[in-house]
Scaffold this motif. Structure first.
Motif, PDB file in Angstrom:
ATOM      1  N   GLY A 118       0.745  -1.417  -0.058  1.00 41.11           N
ATOM      2  CA  GLY A 118       0.057   0.357  -0.291  1.00 41.11           C
ATOM      3  C   GLY A 118       1.375   1.303   0.555  1.00 41.11           C
ATOM      4  O   GLY A 118       0.374   2.616  -0.278  1.00 41.11           O
ATOM      5  N   THR A 119       2.557   0.849   0.315  1.00 35.24           N
ATOM      6  CA  THR A 119       2.975   2.588   0.460  1.00 35.24           C
ATOM      7  C   THR A 119       2.957   3.192  -1.164  1.00 35.24           C
ATOM      8  O   THR A 119       3.264   4.671  -0.492  1.00 35.24           O
ATOM      9  CB  THR A 119       4.424   2.529   1.000  1.00 35.24           C
ATOM     10  N   VAL A 120       3.681   2.600  -2.564  1.00 39.08           N
ATOM     11  CA  VAL A 120       3.637   3.225  -3.577  1.00 39.08           C
ATOM     12  C   VAL A 120       2.458   4.307  -3.667  1.00 39.08           C
ATOM     13  O   VAL A 120       1.642   4.865  -3.779  1.00 39.08           O
ATOM     14  CB  VAL A 120       4.261   2.420  -4.379  1.00 39.08           C
ATOM     15  N   ARG A 121       0.906   3.036  -3.323  1.00 37.62           N
ATOM     16  CA  ARG A 121      -0.399   4.103  -4.154  1.00 37.62           C
ATOM     17  C   ARG A 121      -0.838   4.493  -2.972  1.00 37.62           C
ATOM     18  O   ARG A 121      -1.281   5.991  -3.187  1.00 37.62           O
ATOM     19  CB  ARG A 121      -1.369   2.462  -3.737  1.00 37.62           C
ATOM     20  N   LEU A 122      -0.947   4.829  -1.476  1.00 29.34           N
ATOM     21  CA  LEU A 122      -0.751   5.488  -0.765  1.00 29.34           C
ATOM     22  C   LEU A 122      -0.126   7.045  -0.301  1.00 29.34           C
ATOM     23  O   LEU A 122      -0.599   7.442  -0.032  1.00 29.34           O
ATOM     24  CB  LEU A 122      -1.047   4.818   1.013  1.00 29.34           C
ATOM     25  N   ASP A 123       1.112   6.142  -0.668  1.00 26.22           N
ATOM     26  CA  ASP A 123       2.459   7.586  -0.887  1.00 26.22           C
ATOM     27  C   ASP A 123       3.094   7.802  -1.672  1.00 26.22           C
ATOM     28  O   ASP A 123       4.414   7.104  -1.743  1.00 26.22           O
ATOM     29  CB  ASP A 123       2.911   7.406   0.806  1.00 26.22           C
ATOM     30  N   PRO A 124       2.629   8.812  -2.644  1.00 27.50           N
ATOM     31  CA  PRO A 124       3.781   7.969  -3.808  1.00 27.50           C
ATOM     32  C   PRO A 124       4.841   9.014  -3.601  1.00 27.50           C
ATOM     33  O   PRO A 124       5.447   9.150  -4.319  1.00 27.50           O
ATOM     34  CB  PRO A 124       2.769   9.137  -4.935  1.00 27.50           C
ATOM     35  N   PHE A 125       5.106   9.931  -3.144  1.00 26.64           N
ATOM     36  CA  PHE A 125       6.377  10.701  -2.343  1.00 26.64           C
ATOM     37  C   PHE A 125       6.766  10.470  -0.788  1.00 26.64           C
ATOM     38  O   PHE A 125       5.562  11.217  -0.137  1.00 26.64           O
ATOM     39  CB  PHE A 125       6.602  12.217  -3.061  1.00 26.64           C
TER      40      PHE A 125
END
Length: 529
Positions: A118-125
């Motif tokens: 979920g990191t990449v989807r929820l926190d793109p930067f």
């Protein structure tokens, strides 16, 4: 052909050092990591402490050479009464409280190591804590903590003859505390077949030699600082601030302090002479400037300080004739110098006056690695020391996506050290290096999107790994990289702390304006080609 390399020292347990150790071990090469901090993570470690104040302007790189023990039999220990010894041993890095990456999270990863679901989807930067956690989990998953000497600083490196062969002798100092809480330093030496320097280039601040700056800084030392000292915006509350620099750090720090300060002047050079890619980036990020920021010309000189009792009463003269007054604080976001504090002289890097493959005699000056700190000299493919490729460097280039790029370089080092990829002769490497330098036209070690791709494909093809997809450099990666600037702008413009009055249509209008500006620059470049 290099001699057999079975034991390698890796300097630094940041992203470059960790992935290098992994790739060396994959090839069956014993690796030992030396890290001056107590944990892995390098530049992504956030420390509330600030580093010691630099010189204004910068001191020469030679000033960073450490004190070495004399007349001592190694190993030996010493006790320190100086409470600042830990601060000097492992100076805090440039990471500040609100630091976020400006490259999409999806691109900032090592092959075979994912972020939590979920990191990449929820926190793109993501912010610096996520990157630090990612690196420390990488170190644990690949069992690198067990081969890392934490709190251990490399103090000196030299090439010697021992046991009928040439080896690297590495002097280190490890700090610890005894049962009474005293700081103990343990000095020791050991030898290695190869050394990889992966300690980054955020150690010694670069501050330009502007007329009058030295006198200004001497009289009002608290009014000047470098970005490396910045931690949080409250430090400049209710001040008028000049932020010096044209890179991303100057913009990011200006945005961070904007809600807290009276006014910001961002002093930067014009776009003349910059690459097309840099011009497009600067065009894009102008839409991120806070309302209380004014872009001004480069500082030409600092005014006389003799008749002013406070910095606010003195003047700062700009290149276009403008004069700034009432300035409380000047933050130099002007980058860093390349330094190698554990290598004092090219003489320490050789055991004879002749190149190992008979390329002929060369002067010590020709063999040097560091001069003024603006670049590292004599590197083949930005990695291997031409005159002795058993000394290698990871992470010298700038303008790249660091984690996968470091992985590509680490694969190259591992392939060469393992003997599955051969280097050209010293003469051939010298010629290639000189031809590249003769072209000029770009900042030393700066790549950027287009040259990064060419570099990666060249390295991966050379070591027999294809076009870079093994390290994650596939077409999806490149498309994300090329189109990421618009997503970056939308992400930053959506932050209500800095742009409280922007609606969705306003954000889209700014993105479209950036796109049109980029298209105009591309057309102008094509017309002038």
């Amino acid at each position: 052909m290099l001699p057999t390399i079975s034991k390698v020292a890796v300097v630094g347990a940041g992203s470059a050092g960790l992935v290098t150790a992994r790739r060396l071990r994959d090839r069956g090469i014993e690796a030992t990591i030396f890290e001056c901090n107590s944990v892995a993570g390098g530049a992504w470690i956030y420390d509330e402490q600030k580093p010691t104040k630099p010189s204004f302007p910068s001191a020469p790189p030679s000033d960073c050479y450490p004190r070495l023990p004399e007349g001592k039999t190694l190993p030996f220990t010493e006790c320190y009464d100086d409470g600042a010894v830990w601060l000097r041993h492992a100076p805090p890095g440039p990471c500040y409280e609100a630091l976020m990456i400006n490259i999409e999270t999806a691109l900032m990863r090592f092959e075979g190591h994912k972020y939590p679901p979920g990191t990449v989807r929820l926190d793109p930067f993501v912010g610096h804590r996520s990157i630090l956690e990612y690196l420390q989990r990488f170190s644990k998953d690949f069992e690198l903590d067990g081969i890392t000497r934490y709190d251990t600083r490399v103090e000196n490196l030299r090439k010697i003859r021992e046991g009928g062969k040439s080896v690297w002798k590495l002097l280190s100092r490890q700090l610890s505390r005894d049962e009474l809480g005293r700081t103990i330093g343990t000095w020791s030496e050991e030898t290695f077949d190869g050394v990889v320097v992966a300690s980054g280039h955020y150690h010694m601040e670069y501050i330009p030699d502007i007329p009058g700056l030295a006198q200004w800084a001497k009289k009002w030392p608290e009014s000047v600082s470098h970005a490396k000292e910045f931690r949080r915006p409250e430090d400049v509350d209710d001040k008028t601030v000049v932020v010096v620099g044209s890179g991303f750090s100057s913009l990011d720090i200006a945005r961070e302090i904007s809600p807290f300060v009276k006014r910001i002047y961002r002093s930067m050079r014009d776009d003349e002479g910059c690459s097309l890619e840099v011009k497009i980036f600067r065009t894009a990020v102008r839409s991120l400037n806070p309302e209380n920021l004014s872009r001004v010309a480069e500082i030409e000189r600092f005014g006389p300080v003799d008749h002013a009792s406070r910095a606010q009463e003195a003047q700062i003269f700009l290149g276009d004739g403008t004069v700034l007054e009432g300035v409380d604080k000047i933050i130099f976001c002007t980058g860093y110098l390349y330094v190698l504090p554990f290598i004092k002289s090219p003489k320490d890097l050789i055991t004879s006056d002749k190149d190992s493959d008979g390329a002929g005699e060369t002067s010590m000056g020709e063999r040097t690695l560091i001069t003024d700190g603006m670049q590292v000299h004599n590197l083949h493919k930005e990695i291997f020391y031409i005159y002795d490729p058993t000394l290698a460097f990871i992470g010298i280039p700038k303008g790249v996506v660091t984690l996968p790029f470091f992985d590509v370089q680490a694969m190259a080092v591992a392939a060469v050290f393992a003997g599955t990829t051969n280097l050209p002769t010293v003469s051939e490497m010298k010629l290639e290096y000189e031809e590249r330098n003769a072209k000029g036209g770009r900042i030393p070690h700066w790549l950027g999107v287009t040259l990064e791709r060419k570099y990666v494909e060249d390295i991966m093809g050379w070591i027999g790994e294809g076009n870079g997809s093994r390290a994650g450099y596939d077409e999806v990666w490149y498309q994300t990289r090329f189109t990421g600037l618009e997503r970056f702008l939308r992400n930053r413009l959506s932050n209500r702390d800095f742009h409280p009055n922007l609606e969705a249509q306003d954000i889209e209008a700014r993105v479209q304006e950036m796109r049109r500006g980029a298209e105009r620059l591309i057309k102008a470049a094509a017309a002038g080609a």
